[in-house]
Design a protein around this motif. Structure first.
Motif, PDB file in Angstrom:
ATOM      1  N   ALA A  71     -18.650  94.123  61.758  1.00 38.69           N
ATOM      2  CA  ALA A  71     -19.533  94.217  60.601  1.00 38.69           C
ATOM      3  C   ALA A  71     -21.003  94.131  60.997  1.00 38.69           C
ATOM      4  CB  ALA A  71     -19.206  93.107  59.598  1.00 38.69           C
ATOM      5  N   LEU A  72     -21.300  93.374  62.051  1.00 39.65           N
ATOM      6  CA  LEU A  72     -22.690  93.115  62.409  1.00 39.65           C
ATOM      7  C   LEU A  72     -23.291  94.146  63.343  1.00 39.65           C
ATOM      8  CD1 LEU A  72     -22.629  89.255  63.060  1.00 39.65           C
ATOM      9  CD2 LEU A  72     -23.149  90.466  60.939  1.00 39.65           C
ATOM     10  N   TYR A  73     -22.504  94.628  64.304  1.00 39.58           N
ATOM     11  CA  TYR A  73     -23.053  95.465  65.366  1.00 39.58           C
ATOM     12  C   TYR A  73     -22.861  96.932  65.024  1.00 39.58           C
ATOM     13  CZ  TYR A  73     -24.076  97.131  70.086  1.00 39.58           C
ATOM     14  OH  TYR A  73     -24.622  97.765  71.171  1.00 39.58           O
ATOM     15  N   PRO A  74     -23.927  97.731  65.008  1.00 36.94           N
ATOM     16  CA  PRO A  74     -23.806  99.107  64.523  1.00 36.94           C
ATOM     17  C   PRO A  74     -23.009 100.041  65.412  1.00 36.94           C
ATOM     18  CG  PRO A  74     -26.002  98.730  65.413  1.00 36.94           C
ATOM     19  CD  PRO A  74     -25.316  97.398  65.385  1.00 36.94           C
ATOM     20  N   HIS A  75     -23.030  99.824  66.728  1.00 37.48           N
ATOM     21  CA  HIS A  75     -22.445 100.806  67.633  1.00 37.48           C
ATOM     22  C   HIS A  75     -21.012 100.448  67.998  1.00 37.48           C
ATOM     23  CE1 HIS A  75     -26.907 101.446  68.645  1.00 37.48           C
ATOM     24  NE2 HIS A  75     -26.535 102.251  67.679  1.00 37.48           N
ATOM     25  N   THR A  76     -20.162 100.369  66.972  1.00 38.93           N
ATOM     26  CA  THR A  76     -18.738 100.138  67.171  1.00 38.93           C
ATOM     27  C   THR A  76     -17.954 101.268  66.533  1.00 38.93           C
ATOM     28  OG1 THR A  76     -18.489  98.882  65.117  1.00 38.93           O
ATOM     29  CG2 THR A  76     -19.071  97.640  67.079  1.00 38.93           C
ATOM     30  N   ASN A  77     -16.743 101.495  67.028  1.00 39.49           N
ATOM     31  CA  ASN A  77     -15.787 102.331  66.312  1.00 39.49           C
ATOM     32  C   ASN A  77     -14.562 101.473  66.018  1.00 39.49           C
ATOM     33  OD1 ASN A  77     -14.333 102.302  68.745  1.00 39.49           O
ATOM     34  ND2 ASN A  77     -15.037 104.342  69.363  1.00 39.49           N
ATOM     35  N   SER A  78     -13.429 102.086  65.754  1.00 42.59           N
ATOM     36  CA  SER A  78     -12.256 101.308  65.354  1.00 42.59           C
ATOM     37  C   SER A  78     -11.574 100.611  66.532  1.00 42.59           C
ATOM     38  CB  SER A  78     -11.253 102.213  64.631  1.00 42.59           C
ATOM     39  OG  SER A  78     -10.823 103.262  65.482  1.00 42.59           O
ATOM     40  N   ARG A  79     -12.087 100.820  67.745  1.00 40.56           N
ATOM     41  CA  ARG A  79     -11.449 100.220  68.916  1.00 40.56           C
ATOM     42  C   ARG A  79     -12.393  99.351  69.744  1.00 40.56           C
ATOM     43  NH1 ARG A  79      -8.092 105.363  71.404  1.00 40.56           N
ATOM     44  NH2 ARG A  79      -7.261 106.161  69.454  1.00 40.56           N
ATOM     45  N   PHE A  80     -13.595  99.857  70.008  1.00 40.14           N
ATOM     46  CA  PHE A  80     -14.494  99.195  70.948  1.00 40.14           C
ATOM     47  C   PHE A  80     -15.921  99.199  70.414  1.00 40.14           C
ATOM     48  CE2 PHE A  80     -11.094 101.111  73.554  1.00 40.14           C
ATOM     49  CZ  PHE A  80     -10.616  99.977  74.189  1.00 40.14           C
ATOM     50  N   LEU A  81     -16.770  98.455  71.111  1.00 38.95           N
ATOM     51  CA  LEU A  81     -18.199  98.557  70.869  1.00 38.95           C
ATOM     52  C   LEU A  81     -18.851  99.033  72.157  1.00 38.95           C
ATOM     53  CD1 LEU A  81     -20.054  96.047  72.245  1.00 38.95           C
ATOM     54  CD2 LEU A  81     -18.865  94.734  70.486  1.00 38.95           C
ATOM     55  N   TYR A  82     -20.013  99.662  71.996  1.00 36.93           N
ATOM     56  CA  TYR A  82     -20.720 100.236  73.134  1.00 36.93           C
ATOM     57  C   TYR A  82     -22.174  99.788  73.108  1.00 36.93           C
ATOM     58  CZ  TYR A  82     -16.650 103.233  73.742  1.00 36.93           C
ATOM     59  OH  TYR A  82     -15.361 103.688  73.955  1.00 36.93           O
ATOM     60  N   LYS A  83     -22.695  99.429  74.277  1.00 38.06           N
ATOM     61  CA  LYS A  83     -24.094  99.023  74.361  1.00 38.06           C
ATOM     62  C   LYS A  83     -24.689  99.444  75.688  1.00 38.06           C
ATOM     63  CE  LYS A  83     -25.271  94.723  74.761  1.00 38.06           C
ATOM     64  NZ  LYS A  83     -26.064  94.737  76.019  1.00 38.06           N
ATOM     65  N   GLU A  84     -26.025  99.428  75.754  1.00 35.75           N
ATOM     66  CA  GLU A  84     -26.724  99.765  76.981  1.00 35.75           C
ATOM     67  C   GLU A  84     -26.754  98.555  77.905  1.00 35.75           C
ATOM     68  OE1 GLU A  84     -28.229  99.427  74.039  1.00 35.75           O
ATOM     69  OE2 GLU A  84     -28.845 101.377  73.270  1.00 35.75           O
ATOM     70  N   LYS A  85     -26.518  98.766  79.187  1.00 29.60           N
ATOM     71  CA  LYS A  85     -26.581  97.665  80.150  1.00 29.60           C
ATOM     72  C   LYS A  85     -26.877  98.225  81.542  1.00 29.60           C
ATOM     73  CE  LYS A  85     -26.250  93.293  81.270  1.00 29.60           C
ATOM     74  NZ  LYS A  85     -24.978  92.542  81.126  1.00 29.60           N
ATOM     75  N   TRP A 432     -24.557  88.891  67.698  1.00 31.81           N
ATOM     76  CA  TRP A 432     -24.483  90.367  67.705  1.00 31.81           C
ATOM     77  C   TRP A 432     -25.292  90.968  66.565  1.00 31.81           C
ATOM     78  CZ3 TRP A 432     -22.748  93.502  71.432  1.00 31.81           C
ATOM     79  CH2 TRP A 432     -22.023  92.928  72.481  1.00 31.81           C
ATOM     80  N   PHE A 433     -25.627  90.174  65.560  1.00 29.10           N
ATOM     81  CA  PHE A 433     -26.494  90.694  64.497  1.00 29.10           C
ATOM     82  C   PHE A 433     -27.851  91.085  65.062  1.00 29.10           C
ATOM     83  CE2 PHE A 433     -29.617  90.288  61.118  1.00 29.10           C
ATOM     84  CZ  PHE A 433     -29.002  90.939  60.071  1.00 29.10           C
ATOM     85  N   TRP A 434     -28.347  90.340  66.042  1.00 29.94           N
ATOM     86  CA  TRP A 434     -29.668  90.622  66.597  1.00 29.94           C
ATOM     87  C   TRP A 434     -29.635  91.759  67.613  1.00 29.94           C
ATOM     88  CZ3 TRP A 434     -28.823  86.041  64.252  1.00 29.94           C
ATOM     89  CH2 TRP A 434     -29.874  85.520  63.500  1.00 29.94           C
ATOM     90  N   TYR A 435     -28.450  92.166  68.086  1.00 35.53           N
ATOM     91  CA  TYR A 435     -28.382  93.308  68.977  1.00 35.53           C
ATOM     92  C   TYR A 435     -28.763  94.592  68.248  1.00 35.53           C
ATOM     93  CZ  TYR A 435     -26.154  91.019  72.985  1.00 35.53           C
ATOM     94  OH  TYR A 435     -25.899  90.249  74.086  1.00 35.53           O
TER      95      TYR A 435
END
Length: 435
Positions: A71-85, A432-435
Motif C-alpha cells: 500500500a505504501l510503496y509505489p513501485h510494486t506489482n502483485s509479486r515483488f517490489l523494485y527499487k534503485e540500488k 517504505w512510505f518515505w521511499y
C-alpha cells in the motif's frame, strides 16, 4: 497495478523535492520487444529466496507487512517490489527482503548524470524508468524514458533485459523530470516538471500525441494523478491554452488514450490557484477553486467528488457544512483512505497547530475530530503531516532547540484502528512510505 499520484507528489511532498503524488498517485489504501535472453546479477537468495513464486498474491493472502508495504510503496506489482540500488534494479519480496538485482539497460553506454536512473512505473508486465543522460557541450541532462518487460522463468519473475527499449526523450528545455502517471500496452501518460504539463506517448505509433485531438497544440497542467480502480487512466487537469474561445479556464478530465478531454468544473486562473485533492480508487476528491476572475480571494472550499466510472461530478461536502463544524480554521490538505476523507486544517490562534477531522467518503456525512491523533500532533512544537494511507497517518515531528528553531528529526505513524502512535525506527516497514 499501482502508482503514486502526481497530485500527491505535488501537493503533499513538494517539500520532499517533488517526488511522489502524484500527485500524486500520487491517497487511498491503495500505482516493442525483441529477443528473450536473460541476464541476472547478484542473484543470491534470501531465506529461501521466494524466486520460484509463481502465483500473484491477493491482498487476502498477504501478511500484515506485505499488505502495508504494497500500500505504501509505489513501485510494486502483485509479486515483488523494485527499487534503485547502486546502479541496478533491485528486486525484493513484499516484505522488503532482497531477492536479486539486475543491470539497467542503457546505463552501461555511459554518459549518465550522477543520479543515473530512476524507476517511474511498475506493473505486472513491465518497469518504466528514466535515464538522466549528459549530452552536448553544456552537459545538459537529457531525459530518456525506457521500458523493460517482466516475464516468468524457472527462476521466477525476471527482467527481460534483451527486450528493453528506449521509448522517448525529453530535452532539458522541455522538462526537468518525468513522472509516469499511467501506462498500458497502448500508451504512456506522463507529466513533466519545470515546466509542468501532461504528455501522452502512443506506443503503437511510437510518437507523442495530443491529449485532445481537436486541439493538438493545447497544453495541459497536471492537477491529479491517475485513478487506480476500474476507471484507471483518468486524470484531472486544467488548460494552458491561451485562447478562452477554445478552452475556457476550468477543471478537465482526460482518459489516457482517448484523444479527448472533458470539462467538469469552473475554475478561473486554475493554474495559479492552490488546487488540493486526493485520488481514491475510482474517485478524485478536490477543492479550493477560484470562483470569480480578477478576485483572487474568492475561493470556494466546497469539496467535490468526481466518479471515474460514472463520470458524475458532485459536491461531496459543502464548505458551509464543514465550516459550521470546524469554524474558521485554515484549510490545508485532503487525504482519502479506506472509507474516510481526512481534512487537515491549521489553527493559527492556538499555537500554530495542525489538526485533522474526517467524514464519510461515501456521502460526506459523519464529521468528526480525530481526537486521539490530534492529541499526539499537538504534543510537539512542530509537525509536518506527510500523508494518510493504509489506515495510518504519517508525520514528522520535533521540538524547538535552545535558539527557538524547530528540529524535526523523528518520523511517526499513528494507526487509526488501534490509536497506537509509533516512532518509526530504521528497519520498520512503515519507512517504505518515505521511499
Amino acid at each position: 497495478m499501482k502508482n503514486k499520484s502526481r497530485l500527491y507528489r505535488v501537493s503533499v511532498a513538494a517539500a520532499l523535492a517533488a517526488v511522489c503524488i502524484g500527485i500524486t498517485a500520487c491517497g487511498g489504501e491503495v500505482v516493442g520487444r525483441n529477443s528473450n535472453s536473460i541476464e541476472v546479477v547478484s542473484g543470491a537468495a534470501v531465506s529461501g529466496s521466494g524466486i520460484s513464486q509463481k502465483k500473484d498474491k491477493s491482498p487476502e493472502s498477504m501478511n500484515d507487512t506485505e499488505r502495508l508495504i504494497s500500500a505504501l510503496y509505489p513501485h510494486t506489482n502483485s509479486r515483488f517490489l523494485y527499487k534503485e540500488k547502486m546502479g541496478k534494479i533491485e528486486q525484493r519480496d513484499l516484505e522488503g527482503k532482497v531477492i536479486q538485482s539486475f543491470p539497467v539497460p542503457g546505463l552501461d553506454t555511459g554518459g549518465t548524470y550522477d543520479k543515473d536512473f530512476e524507476i517511474k512505473w511498475v506493473s505486472d508486465s513491465e518497469i518504466l524508468y528514466v535515464l538522466y543522460r549528459e549530452r552536448g557541450p553544456e552537459d545538459d541532462i537529457v531525459l530518456e524514458l525506457w521500458c523493460v518487460p517482466l516475464k516468468d522463468s524457472k527462476e521466477g519473475e525476471v527482467l527481460n533485459l534483451a527486450g528493453a527499449e528506449k521509448l522517448l526523450e525529453e530535452q532539458p528545455e522541455a522538462a526537468y523530470d518525468i513522472f509516469v502517471e499511467y501506462a498500458n500496452s497502448q500508451c504512456v501518460l506522463y507529466s513533466t516538471y519545470e515546466p509542468a504539463y501532461y504528455v501522452e506517448y502512443d506506443r503503437r505509433e511510437k510518437k507523442k500525441v495530443p491529449l485532445d485531438s481537436s486541439h493538438p497544440n493545447a497544453k495541459w497542467y497536471p492537477l491529479s494523478g491517475s485513478i487506480t480502480g476500474e476507471a484507471a487512466g483518468k486524470t484531472v487537469m486544467c488548460s494552458l491554452e491561451r485562447s478562452k474561445e477554445q478552452y475556457p479556464e476550468g477543471i478537465y478530465v482526460h482518459e489516457a488514450g482517448s484523444g479527448k478531454v472533458e470539462r467538469i468544473n469552473e475554475c478561473y486562473g486554475s493554474r495559479w490557484t492552490q488546487f488540493h485533492g486526493t485520488v481514491s480508487d475510482n474517485s478524485i476528491l478536490y477543492t479550493e477553486l477560484l470562483q470569480e476572475p480578477q478576485v483572487l480571494g474568492k475561493v470556494s472550499y466546497d469539496i467535490w467528488c468526481y466518479d471515474g466510472e460514472t463520470g458524475k461530478n458532485k459536491i461531496l461536502l459543502p464548505e458551509k457544512e464543514w465550516r459550521e463544524f470546524a469554524g474558521s480554521l485554515e484549510f490545508q490538505q485532503l487525504w482519502a483512505d479506506g472509507d474516510r476523507l481526512y481534512i487537515e486544517v491549521f489553527d493559527e490562534k492556538n499555537g500554530d497547530k495542525f489538526t485533522i477531522f474526517s467524514c464519510s467518503l461515501a456521502d460526506g456525512k459523519g464529521l468528526r475530530w480525530e481526537e486521539e491523533l490530534n492529541r499526539y500532533l499537538h504534543s510537539y512544537d512542530d509537525v509536518y503531516i506527510i500523508g494518510i494511507e493504509a489506515g495510518r497517518c504519517f508525520y514528522e515531528a520535533g521540538d524547538y532547540d535552545k535558539d527557538g528553531v524547530a528540529v524535526i528529526e523523528d518520523r511517526y505513524c499513528y494507526r487509526f484502528s488501534s490509536g497506537e502512535n509509533k516512532k518509526i525506527e530504521k528497519n520498520d516497514a512503515e519507512n517504505w512510505f518515505w521511499y
